[in-house]
Design a protein around this motif. Structure first.
Motif, mmCIF file in Angstrom:
data_model
loop_
_atom_site.group_PDB
_atom_site.id
_atom_site.type_symbol
_atom_site.label_atom_id
_atom_site.label_comp_id
_atom_site.label_asym_id
_atom_site.label_seq_id
_atom_site.Cartn_x
_atom_site.Cartn_y
_atom_site.Cartn_z
ATOM 1 N N SER A 434 10.257 47.035 -13.762
ATOM 2 C CA SER A 434 10.565 48.338 -14.346
ATOM 3 C C SER A 434 9.353 49.242 -14.228
ATOM 4 C CB SER A 434 10.958 48.184 -15.822
ATOM 5 O OG SER A 434 12.103 47.379 -15.958
ATOM 6 N N LEU A 435 9.587 50.536 -14.125
ATOM 7 C CA LEU A 435 8.521 51.525 -13.961
ATOM 8 C C LEU A 435 8.591 52.533 -15.097
ATOM 9 C CD1 LEU A 435 7.303 53.365 -10.810
ATOM 10 C CD2 LEU A 435 8.237 54.723 -12.688
ATOM 11 N N THR A 436 7.426 52.893 -15.641
ATOM 12 C CA THR A 436 7.343 53.889 -16.709
ATOM 13 C C THR A 436 6.309 54.945 -16.339
ATOM 14 O OG1 THR A 436 7.927 52.255 -18.399
ATOM 15 C CG2 THR A 436 6.844 54.259 -19.158
ATOM 16 N N VAL A 437 6.610 56.217 -16.616
ATOM 17 C CA VAL A 437 5.682 57.291 -16.276
ATOM 18 C C VAL A 437 5.901 58.458 -17.239
ATOM 19 C CG1 VAL A 437 7.247 58.366 -14.590
ATOM 20 C CG2 VAL A 437 4.772 58.704 -14.379
ATOM 21 N N THR A 438 4.821 59.212 -17.487
ATOM 22 C CA THR A 438 4.883 60.397 -18.341
ATOM 23 C C THR A 438 4.729 61.643 -17.479
ATOM 24 O OG1 THR A 438 3.947 59.186 -20.207
ATOM 25 C CG2 THR A 438 3.836 61.583 -20.307
ATOM 26 N N THR A 439 5.536 62.671 -17.743
ATOM 27 C CA THR A 439 5.518 63.903 -16.938
ATOM 28 C C THR A 439 5.534 65.131 -17.839
ATOM 29 O OG1 THR A 439 7.930 63.895 -16.789
ATOM 30 C CG2 THR A 439 6.723 62.874 -14.971
ATOM 31 N N GLN A 440 5.086 66.244 -17.276
ATOM 32 C CA GLN A 440 5.199 67.540 -17.949
ATOM 33 C C GLN A 440 5.131 68.660 -16.926
ATOM 34 O OE1 GLN A 440 1.961 68.758 -20.532
ATOM 35 N NE2 GLN A 440 3.298 70.049 -21.777
ATOM 36 N N LEU A 441 6.067 69.606 -17.004
ATOM 37 C CA LEU A 441 6.040 70.807 -16.163
ATOM 38 C C LEU A 441 4.917 71.717 -16.629
ATOM 39 C CD1 LEU A 441 7.397 72.700 -14.025
ATOM 40 C CD2 LEU A 441 8.784 73.579 -15.916
ATOM 41 N N LYS A 442 4.061 72.131 -15.715
ATOM 42 C CA LYS A 442 2.952 73.024 -16.037
ATOM 43 C C LYS A 442 3.258 74.440 -15.537
ATOM 44 C CE LYS A 442 0.174 69.943 -17.869
ATOM 45 N NZ LYS A 442 -0.309 70.027 -19.268
ATOM 46 N N PHE A 443 2.673 75.422 -16.204
ATOM 47 C CA PHE A 443 2.828 76.828 -15.827
ATOM 48 C C PHE A 443 4.313 77.222 -15.922
ATOM 49 C CE2 PHE A 443 -0.633 74.837 -13.372
ATOM 50 C CZ PHE A 443 -1.717 75.416 -14.034
ATOM 51 N N THR A 444 4.801 77.979 -14.979
ATOM 52 C CA THR A 444 6.204 78.399 -14.998
ATOM 53 C C THR A 444 7.030 77.511 -14.076
ATOM 54 O OG1 THR A 444 5.795 79.975 -13.207
ATOM 55 C CG2 THR A 444 5.596 80.788 -15.488
ATOM 56 N N GLY A 445 8.358 77.604 -14.200
ATOM 57 C CA GLY A 445 9.219 76.812 -13.343
ATOM 58 C C GLY A 445 10.464 76.382 -14.087
ATOM 59 N N SER A 446 11.223 75.463 -13.476
ATOM 60 C CA SER A 446 12.485 74.992 -14.048
ATOM 61 C C SER A 446 12.450 73.483 -14.205
ATOM 62 C CB SER A 446 13.661 75.385 -13.141
ATOM 63 O OG SER A 446 13.680 76.778 -12.910
ATOM 64 N N ASN A 447 13.285 72.974 -15.093
ATOM 65 C CA ASN A 447 13.435 71.538 -15.230
ATOM 66 C C ASN A 447 13.887 70.938 -13.903
ATOM 67 O OD1 ASN A 447 12.896 72.114 -17.873
ATOM 68 N ND2 ASN A 447 14.937 71.597 -18.641
ATOM 69 N N GLY A 448 13.432 69.736 -13.614
ATOM 70 C CA GLY A 448 13.802 69.113 -12.348
ATOM 71 C C GLY A 448 13.544 67.627 -12.373
ATOM 72 N N THR A 449 13.495 67.010 -11.204
ATOM 73 C CA THR A 449 13.299 65.563 -11.110
ATOM 74 C C THR A 449 12.394 65.208 -9.941
ATOM 75 O OG1 THR A 449 15.252 65.286 -9.694
ATOM 76 C CG2 THR A 449 15.567 65.027 -12.085
ATOM 77 N N PHE A 450 11.765 64.056 -10.055
ATOM 78 C CA PHE A 450 11.087 63.394 -8.955
ATOM 79 C C PHE A 450 11.966 62.232 -8.498
ATOM 80 C CE2 PHE A 450 7.422 65.671 -10.233
ATOM 81 C CZ PHE A 450 6.438 65.535 -9.251
ATOM 82 N N ASN A 451 12.050 62.012 -7.183
ATOM 83 C CA ASN A 451 12.641 60.786 -6.671
ATOM 84 C C ASN A 451 11.603 59.682 -6.724
ATOM 85 O OD1 ASN A 451 15.129 61.908 -6.081
ATOM 86 N ND2 ASN A 451 14.596 62.402 -3.982
ATOM 87 N N VAL A 452 11.999 58.491 -7.147
ATOM 88 C CA VAL A 452 11.121 57.328 -7.126
ATOM 89 C C VAL A 452 11.584 56.418 -5.999
ATOM 90 C CG1 VAL A 452 10.250 55.344 -8.402
ATOM 91 C CG2 VAL A 452 10.711 57.509 -9.594
#
Length: 596
Positions: A434-452
């Protein structure tokens, strides 16, 4: 072929936008011949817009789009990449004018002083080496050459210094920009001595220039600039400026488009190399410990040109290499004593003597030992920088590569921030559960996703938003050696990534459709080869290939095509590639081809 692709991923060449074929006549050349070919290329098309035209040019070439991104003038003598700028200039409004202190106005700074060529055209108005900078600091820099300052007599508000030279081979007064812009300065001077090599014999040297076309620079200055060029890679801000300068003036800086040119021309030509080692690292301490990690901190070493990196040794063996003066060593055993020492290195490869050895014992562990195979806290990423480029570092036996990434944003402590790029590990043994990671959008932009992706196969997605969030993808369950990558699905969102970890998996990996497809495409072939008419025909099972990437042999991504065989089962169209040898990567398969 696998080794070639690893080189390509690591090369990290800047993706500037030179027209197709712009550098064709320089292909295959080195040394003085390459310099002469580049001189001809960048002389053709050069339009002299006049000294007064620089003010107009700066409104597109010298605007801050990569640090504050606020439309102010990007001044290399006042910009603070990781903090608040001491002052800002509005394009047009704050032109010099008169000045008495920093912040009064911005001026036209000739990185190669105009007095050396008697203010003659076209040199006096060539925007490729004339920057918009603070008038006061411009005046203090005066006509002094660039070099390593020993004792400073003047320091600007962003840390640029004037003072006595600590650079080997020169004892006069020198000016030293901050680390963020040392490579920028080097590449502007390389441009000047290449563009105007036929005129060098008529210029004054200023303890900078040579009087012949090759090498074109004083030996001591060449050594300084090559070190700076290698220590401070091409930034996105330079690429943006180079493209804008080309639009304004009609020619480009080849050392931004192709950084390797510098070492191909001068790298093996230096009559005297830097043989002075950095000073021994002092003040090594172990400020914090856990049951499986120990943090280290030390005082910065000094060098006649500049310290490039620090190598950390644990129990006598090389553990990791960093550019900062602190790091955290993870993956240790509880209640175990480890010995550490640090060695400083410069760009020429000179090493200091070993620091004093410091011992530390990890804390006692809990009854349930950690099962994490990889635990990346991003504490050892490169030094803070707000520019976007390829970043690499090593921690806990894993080498990480982040493309189009900056290093100045935080979540818990340090974090890597990815824009239009990805974060990728080197190969890790013992699988992934299993993989765990913490993320946060910085500055301006829209919600989105990363592919793993694990070994090139998508195993899930990681969401991000302006709120700090920790996400776990469970039951990935791939055994053996794994390469893990997180790829941003947005072309503009800037997303910080922190505290990435995964646990080991030694069971039987799931046999998925994707893995079957992956094994089937090992027999792919390009036919015919050489390729013509900008179209590649591929034999084999191509229906389920998700992405095609074309690299040149210098490691630059020339083209990326998603779902490349959507419209044709056996061919894909390419765009405006010049003749040469390339690598086609289809998911995890790699093929070499020649383009006629």
């Amino acid at each position: 072929m696998k080794k070639i692709i690893l080189f390509l991923v690591w090369a990290g060449f800047a993706n500037a936008q030179a027209p197709a074929g712009y550098y064709n006549s320089a292909n295959g050349l080195t040394g003085a011949s390459l310099k002469t070919a580049l001189s001809s290329i960048i002389t053709n098309g050069h339009q002299d817009k006049g000294y007064g035209g620089l003010w107009t040019g700066y409104k597109t070439t010298d605007i801050d789009k990569n640090y504050e991104n606020d439309g102010s003038i990007l001044d290399i003598y006042s910009e603070k990449p990781t903090g608040t700028d001491p002052y800002k200039f509005t394009p047009g409004t704050n032109q010099c004018g008169t000045y008495s202190v920093e912040g009064n106005c911005y001026n036209r700074e000739h990185i190669v002083p105009q007095s050396l060529f008697n203010e003659a055209s076209p040199m006096v108005s060539d925007i490729n080496f004339i920057r918009a900078t603070d008038g006061k600091v411009n005046g203090m820099r005066s006509n002094y050459p660039f070099g390593k300052v020993g004792t400073a007599t003047f320091t600007s508000k962003n840390g640029s210094k004037l003072g006595s030279s600590a650079s080997s081979g020169y004892a006069g007064t020198v000016f030293e920009p901050i680390d963020e812009f040392k490579g920028d300065v080097a590449r502007m001077i390389f441009y000047f001595v290449t563009r105007y090599q036929s005129k060098l014999s008529t210029f004054s040297t200023g303890n900078i220039l040579g009087s012949t076309t090759f090498p074109g620079l004083q030996t001591w200055e060449l050594n300084v600039l090559l070190a700076w060029h290698n220590q401070d890679p091409v930034s996105q801000a330079e690429i943006t400026r180079n493209n804008a300068s080309y639009t304004y003036q009609g020619n480009r800086n080849p050392f931004i488009d192709n950084p390797g040119y510098a070492n191909q021309i001068w790298g093996s030509q230096q009559p005297s190399t830097d043989t002075q080692s950095p000073t021994t690292v002092t003040g090594l301490t172990l400020p914090s410990k856990t049951s499986n990690s120990i943090s280290l901190s030390w005082n910065a070493s000094t060098d006649n040109v500049g310290v490039a990196s620090y190598t950390i040794y644990m129990n006598g063996s090389l553990k990791t290499t960093v550019t900062s003066t602190s790091t955290t060593i993870s993956g240790l055993n509880p209640s175990t004593t480890y010995n550490f020492y640090v060695v400083a290195k410069d760009a020429a490869g000179n090493s200091s003597t070993n620091s004093s050895t410091v011992s530390g014992t990890t804390n006692a562990g809990t009854s349930t030992p950690s099962t994490n195979c990889v635990n990346e806290t991003f504490e050892t990423i490169p030094a803070n920088s707000a520019s976007y480029s390829t970043r690499t570092w090593t921690n806990g036996g894993i080498t990480w590569t982040a493309t189009d990434a900056r290093t100045d944003q935080t979540i818990s402590t340090k974090a890597i921030t990815v824009r239009e790029g990805s974060l990728k590990s080197s190969s890790s043994a013992n699988g992934i559960g299993s993989l765990t990671v913490t993320t946060q959008l910085k500055f301006t932009g829209s919600n989105g996703t990363f592919n793993v992706l694990v070994n090139g196969v998508t195993v899930g997605t990681i969401p991000y938003s302006a709120t700090v969030a920790t996400t776990t993808i469970s039951n990935i369950n791939v055994s053996g050696n794994v390469v893990v990558s997180l790829e941003n699905n947005s072309s503009s969102d800037r997303v910080a990534i922190d505290n990435l970890n995964w646990n080991c998996y030694s069971g039987t990996a799931k046999q998925s459709v994707s893995s079957l497809e992956k094994s089937e495409i090992n027999d792919l072939q390009i036919y015919p080869n050489p390729v013509s008419n900008q179209e590649i025909f591929v034999k084999g099972e191509t229906q389920n290939i998700k992405k095609a990437e074309i690299y040149n042999l210098q490691g630059k991504v020339m083209q990326t095509i998603y779902q490349p065989f959507k419209n044709s089962r056996n061919s894909l169209k390419i765009k405006n590639l010049e003749q040469g040898i390339y690598i086609l990567k289809l998911d995890n398969s790699t093929l070499k081809f020649v383009l006629q």
